[in-house]
Design a protein around this motif. Structure first.
Motif, PDB file in Angstrom:
ATOM      1  N   GLU A 132     -33.653  96.006   6.016  1.00 63.61           N
ATOM      2  CA  GLU A 132     -33.549  94.843   5.138  1.00 63.61           C
ATOM      3  C   GLU A 132     -33.519  93.587   5.992  1.00 63.61           C
ATOM      4  OE1 GLU A 132     -30.804  93.063   1.499  1.00 63.61           O
ATOM      5  OE2 GLU A 132     -29.935  94.537   2.882  1.00 63.61           O
ATOM      6  N   PRO A 133     -34.567  92.767   5.921  1.00 62.33           N
ATOM      7  CA  PRO A 133     -34.585  91.519   6.685  1.00 62.33           C
ATOM      8  C   PRO A 133     -33.914  90.387   5.908  1.00 62.33           C
ATOM      9  CG  PRO A 133     -36.689  91.825   5.596  1.00 62.33           C
ATOM     10  CD  PRO A 133     -35.823  93.016   5.213  1.00 62.33           C
ATOM     11  N   GLU A 134     -33.504  89.367   6.640  1.00 69.92           N
ATOM     12  CA  GLU A 134     -33.020  88.143   6.007  1.00 69.92           C
ATOM     13  C   GLU A 134     -34.218  87.333   5.535  1.00 69.92           C
ATOM     14  OE1 GLU A 134     -30.049  87.014   5.396  1.00 69.92           O
ATOM     15  OE2 GLU A 134     -28.607  87.662   6.910  1.00 69.92           O
ATOM     16  N   VAL A 135     -33.975  86.414   4.611  1.00 67.89           N
ATOM     17  CA  VAL A 135     -35.019  85.465   4.231  1.00 67.89           C
ATOM     18  C   VAL A 135     -35.429  84.695   5.474  1.00 67.89           C
ATOM     19  CG1 VAL A 135     -35.544  83.415   2.870  1.00 67.89           C
ATOM     20  CG2 VAL A 135     -34.175  85.243   1.879  1.00 67.89           C
ATOM     21  N   HIS A 136     -36.734  84.656   5.725  1.00 63.96           N
ATOM     22  CA  HIS A 136     -37.210  84.007   6.942  1.00 63.96           C
ATOM     23  C   HIS A 136     -37.933  82.715   6.613  1.00 63.96           C
ATOM     24  CE1 HIS A 136     -38.764  83.515  10.978  1.00 63.96           C
ATOM     25  NE2 HIS A 136     -39.927  83.216  10.432  1.00 63.96           N
ATOM     26  N   ARG A 137     -37.595  81.648   7.323  1.00 61.26           N
ATOM     27  CA  ARG A 137     -38.267  80.369   7.145  1.00 61.26           C
ATOM     28  C   ARG A 137     -38.568  79.754   8.515  1.00 61.26           C
ATOM     29  NH1 ARG A 137     -38.659  82.310   2.996  1.00 61.26           N
ATOM     30  NH2 ARG A 137     -38.004  81.612   0.933  1.00 61.26           N
ATOM     31  N   GLY A 138     -39.793  79.350   8.724  1.00 55.05           N
ATOM     32  CA  GLY A 138     -40.149  78.608   9.927  1.00 55.05           C
ATOM     33  C   GLY A 138     -40.111  79.425  11.197  1.00 55.05           C
ATOM     34  N   ASN A 139     -39.704  78.777  12.294  1.00 55.51           N
ATOM     35  CA  ASN A 139     -39.755  79.395  13.619  1.00 55.51           C
ATOM     36  C   ASN A 139     -38.439  80.048  14.031  1.00 55.51           C
ATOM     37  OD1 ASN A 139     -42.458  78.625  14.190  1.00 55.51           O
ATOM     38  ND2 ASN A 139     -41.756  76.526  14.551  1.00 55.51           N
ATOM     39  N   ASP A 140     -37.534  80.231  13.082  1.00 57.65           N
ATOM     40  CA  ASP A 140     -36.258  80.853  13.411  1.00 57.65           C
ATOM     41  C   ASP A 140     -36.450  82.307  13.827  1.00 57.65           C
ATOM     42  OD1 ASP A 140     -35.063  78.502  12.680  1.00 57.65           O
ATOM     43  OD2 ASP A 140     -34.634  79.149  10.635  1.00 57.65           O
ATOM     44  N   PHE A 193     -44.889  91.643  14.254  1.00 57.52           N
ATOM     45  CA  PHE A 193     -44.382  91.176  12.963  1.00 57.52           C
ATOM     46  C   PHE A 193     -43.880  89.743  13.074  1.00 57.52           C
ATOM     47  CE2 PHE A 193     -41.200  91.334   9.410  1.00 57.52           C
ATOM     48  CZ  PHE A 193     -42.097  91.625   8.393  1.00 57.52           C
ATOM     49  N   CYS A 194     -43.185  89.430  14.141  1.00 56.89           N
ATOM     50  CA  CYS A 194     -42.673  88.075  14.329  1.00 56.89           C
ATOM     51  C   CYS A 194     -43.809  87.086  14.559  1.00 56.89           C
ATOM     52  CB  CYS A 194     -41.679  88.040  15.492  1.00 56.89           C
ATOM     53  SG  CYS A 194     -40.092  88.847  15.119  1.00 56.89           S
ATOM     54  N   ALA A 195     -44.881  87.534  15.224  1.00 58.74           N
ATOM     55  CA  ALA A 195     -46.045  86.670  15.394  1.00 58.74           C
ATOM     56  C   ALA A 195     -46.668  86.360  14.037  1.00 58.74           C
ATOM     57  CB  ALA A 195     -47.068  87.335  16.317  1.00 58.74           C
ATOM     58  N   PHE A 196     -46.718  87.344  13.168  1.00 59.22           N
ATOM     59  CA  PHE A 196     -47.217  87.135  11.804  1.00 59.22           C
ATOM     60  C   PHE A 196     -46.358  86.117  11.063  1.00 59.22           C
ATOM     61  CE2 PHE A 196     -45.800  88.838   7.587  1.00 59.22           C
ATOM     62  CZ  PHE A 196     -46.800  88.267   6.804  1.00 59.22           C
ATOM     63  N   LEU A 197     -45.050  86.170  11.282  1.00 59.68           N
ATOM     64  CA  LEU A 197     -44.117  85.276  10.587  1.00 59.68           C
ATOM     65  C   LEU A 197     -43.994  83.910  11.261  1.00 59.68           C
ATOM     66  CD1 LEU A 197     -41.170  87.780   9.914  1.00 59.68           C
ATOM     67  CD2 LEU A 197     -42.801  86.917   8.233  1.00 59.68           C
ATOM     68  N   ASN A 198     -44.661  83.727  12.415  1.00 59.16           N
ATOM     69  CA  ASN A 198     -44.463  82.520  13.228  1.00 59.16           C
ATOM     70  C   ASN A 198     -43.001  82.374  13.633  1.00 59.16           C
ATOM     71  OD1 ASN A 198     -47.184  81.612  13.177  1.00 59.16           O
ATOM     72  ND2 ASN A 198     -46.864  80.776  11.118  1.00 59.16           N
ATOM     73  N   SER A 230     -39.712  83.017  16.256  1.00 51.48           N
ATOM     74  CA  SER A 230     -39.449  82.994  17.699  1.00 51.48           C
ATOM     75  C   SER A 230     -39.178  84.382  18.251  1.00 51.48           C
ATOM     76  CB  SER A 230     -38.265  82.068  18.000  1.00 51.48           C
ATOM     77  OG  SER A 230     -37.098  82.534  17.337  1.00 51.48           O
ATOM     78  N   GLY A 231     -38.963  85.361  17.362  1.00 50.14           N
ATOM     79  CA  GLY A 231     -38.719  86.733  17.802  1.00 50.14           C
ATOM     80  C   GLY A 231     -37.561  87.354  17.048  1.00 50.14           C
ATOM     81  N   LEU A 232     -37.261  88.579  17.401  1.00 48.87           N
ATOM     82  CA  LEU A 232     -36.127  89.283  16.802  1.00 48.87           C
ATOM     83  C   LEU A 232     -34.842  88.727  17.398  1.00 48.87           C
ATOM     84  CD1 LEU A 232     -35.315  91.705  14.953  1.00 48.87           C
ATOM     85  CD2 LEU A 232     -35.396  93.133  16.995  1.00 48.87           C
ATOM     86  N   SER A 233     -33.875  88.404  16.560  1.00 50.55           N
ATOM     87  CA  SER A 233     -32.618  87.843  17.066  1.00 50.55           C
ATOM     88  C   SER A 233     -31.901  88.856  17.953  1.00 50.55           C
ATOM     89  CB  SER A 233     -31.710  87.439  15.908  1.00 50.55           C
ATOM     90  OG  SER A 233     -31.198  88.581  15.243  1.00 50.55           O
ATOM     91  N   ASP A 234     -31.155  88.363  18.914  1.00 46.18           N
ATOM     92  CA  ASP A 234     -30.409  89.239  19.830  1.00 46.18           C
ATOM     93  C   ASP A 234     -29.439  90.126  19.061  1.00 46.18           C
ATOM     94  OD1 ASP A 234     -31.728  88.104  21.963  1.00 46.18           O
ATOM     95  OD2 ASP A 234     -30.116  86.659  22.425  1.00 46.18           O
ATOM     96  N   GLU A 235     -28.777  89.538  18.064  1.00 46.50           N
ATOM     97  CA  GLU A 235     -27.809  90.317  17.285  1.00 46.50           C
ATOM     98  C   GLU A 235     -28.508  91.461  16.544  1.00 46.50           C
ATOM     99  OE1 GLU A 235     -28.247  87.101  17.145  1.00 46.50           O
ATOM    100  OE2 GLU A 235     -26.379  86.149  17.795  1.00 46.50           O
ATOM    101  N   VAL A 259     -39.800  87.023   0.881  1.00 47.99           N
ATOM    102  CA  VAL A 259     -38.619  87.103   1.732  1.00 47.99           C
ATOM    103  C   VAL A 259     -39.054  86.999   3.193  1.00 47.99           C
ATOM    104  CG1 VAL A 259     -36.671  88.531   2.475  1.00 47.99           C
ATOM    105  CG2 VAL A 259     -37.297  88.432   0.060  1.00 47.99           C
ATOM    106  N   VAL A 260     -39.947  87.876   3.599  1.00 48.26           N
ATOM    107  CA  VAL A 260     -40.579  87.794   4.920  1.00 48.26           C
ATOM    108  C   VAL A 260     -42.093  87.932   4.723  1.00 48.26           C
ATOM    109  CG1 VAL A 260     -38.691  88.499   6.426  1.00 48.26           C
ATOM    110  CG2 VAL A 260     -40.022  90.240   5.222  1.00 48.26           C
TER     111      VAL A 260
END
Length: 411
Positions: free
Chosen positions: A345-353, A383-388, A390-395, A50-51
């Motif tokens: 609970e994170p969303e499914v993460h793909r790519g640089n989103d 954590f976001c660097a590990f996932l590649n 762009s960062g935590l979303s503003d929302e 998932v992440v």
């Protein structure tokens, strides 16, 4: 025979230090991955992503600047770690291969019974066929070998080649050359492991000597562990309580284990004698940082222990029907210092989103300060660097701050 006394708080701190979750990090860089696995014996593998896969989530919480290609290089290029069966499907040090001969024999018997129950015993007849295919054609996915369909229930392999190669993997005839997402590419084991490992004699002169090694090793997978039934004792041999009690008693009498009395608990706890030097670190004041833990983290194997020591009730709800879930599909615990203070609970993460957080829950009674929020956001950066990402979303950021403000008002 040695006995030490610890408070619940001291045990909690010991486990965090032992597991490499304290700051500054005890394990560093590429070599630190192997060093951590060597300490704990094995890390549980699960392909769900998932992440990040469970093993990657575990390592990112212990190794700064971790990237998944570091593990892939260690496993499938340098062969320092290997896929194998230990506590469920796991990864362990390649040099441990000779020690697992008895476990491979147990898996052989188990899988043969399962295949018979699923009317798929025919798969075993193709072992030599597959060996010849791999010898002539090189590493292969099971799908590339057409042996027909397997007859089985809804849980079994659909193809005889898949059933046969899974059987061969578990008995040690073939190994995993590489993984393509969740698909395994197999090759003959002699093409994957160093000859000195394959030719090494099994080091045990009896079942009993193996049992003692294996029980001691499992305690080392957690750090300090009790003798009662629990998630840490899942698996072949170790789940046998009578066998376990006898082995632990002998290991303690021989000085291989230290008995640990934990204030407020009636259970017998044990630790490996060679880990006693970590007790000295309990006096050290570590930095309080935030860590996101994997669902199948070694620290979380025994949910009852986690509840009693960390005051944190956790279950992995992936396989629980939606209506029966208390939190969510894939929820990660949040650690601050040596306390578990939240989950999300994170969303499914793909790519640089940007990383999206579906839900966030602070533990009841958790005291949230500005310092904790700052450390939390710093952890999200890592954590976001590990996932590649762009960062935590503003929302998501706004959602966490809003939930935190409500929590602080109610506490």
């Amino acid at each position: 025979m040695k006995i030490i006394n610890l408070s619940k708080e001291q045990l909690r701190k010991f486990l965090v230090i032992y597991q490499g979750l304290s700051f500054p990090k005890a394990f560093q860089g590429y070599d630190g991955i192997k060093a951590y696995v060597k300490r704990v014996g094995c890390v549980q593998y699960d392909p769900l992503n998932v992440v990040g896969r469970n093993i990657d989530l575990m390592i990112q919480s212990r190794i700064d600047n971790y990237k998944t290609d570091m593990l892939d290089k260690l496993m499938y290029e340098d062969r320092g770690l290997i896929d194998g069966w230990d506590k469920m499907m796991s990864v362990y040090c390649t040099e441990d291969w000779p020690y697992f001969e008895r476990l491979r024999l147990r898996k052989k018997s188990e899988i043969e019974i399962i295949l018979e129950r699923r009317n798929s015993s025919e798969a075993i007849m193709y072992v030599d066929t597959i060996k010849s295919f791999l010898a002539q054609n090189g590493p292969s996915l099971p799908a590339k070998i057409d042996l027909g369909r397997a007859e089985n229930d809804s849980w079994g392999h659909r193809k005889l080649s898949s059933a046969a190669m899974d059987y061969m993997f578990n008995i040690g005839t073939i190994g995993i050359k590489e993984k393509r997402n969740v698909q395994r590419v197999y090759d003959l084991i002699e093409n994957l492991l160093p000859s000195e490992v394959l030719q090494a004699e099994e080091p045990f002169d009896s079942d009993k000597s193996f049992y003692k090694w294996y029980f001691k090793r499992r305690i080392g997978s957690i750090g300090i562990y009790w003798d009662r039934n629990g998630g840490g004792w899942l698996g072949h041999f170790v789940s046998d309580k009578a066998l376990r009690m006898e082995a632990l008693k002998e290991l303690y009498e021989e000085g291989e284990l230290i008995k640990v009395n934990v204030h407020g608990f009636n259970e017998n706890f044990y630790m490996r004698s060679e880990d006693s030097n970590i007790l000295e670190l309990l006096e050290y004041n570590y930095e309080s940082k935030v860590n996101f833990l994997a669902p199948l983290d070694n620290l979380l194997w025994d949910r009852k222990l986690v509840k009693d020591i960390f005051d944190f009730e956790y279950s992995w709800e992936v396989y629980i029907p939606i209506k029966k879930r208390k939190y969510g599909y894939y929820v990660l615990p949040v650690m601050y210092g040596d306390k578990l203070i939240a989950r999300f609970e994170p969303e499914v993460h793909r790519g640089n989103d940007a990383l999206v957080i579906k839900n966030w829950w602070w533990e009841e009674g958790a005291i949230i300060t500005e310092e904790i929020i700052n450390e939390l956001m710093d952890c999200f950066k890592r954590f976001c660097a590990f996932l590649n990402s762009s960062g935590l979303s503003d929302e998501s950021y706004e959602k966490i701050i809003e939930i935190s403000n409500k929590h602080m008002k109610n506490n």
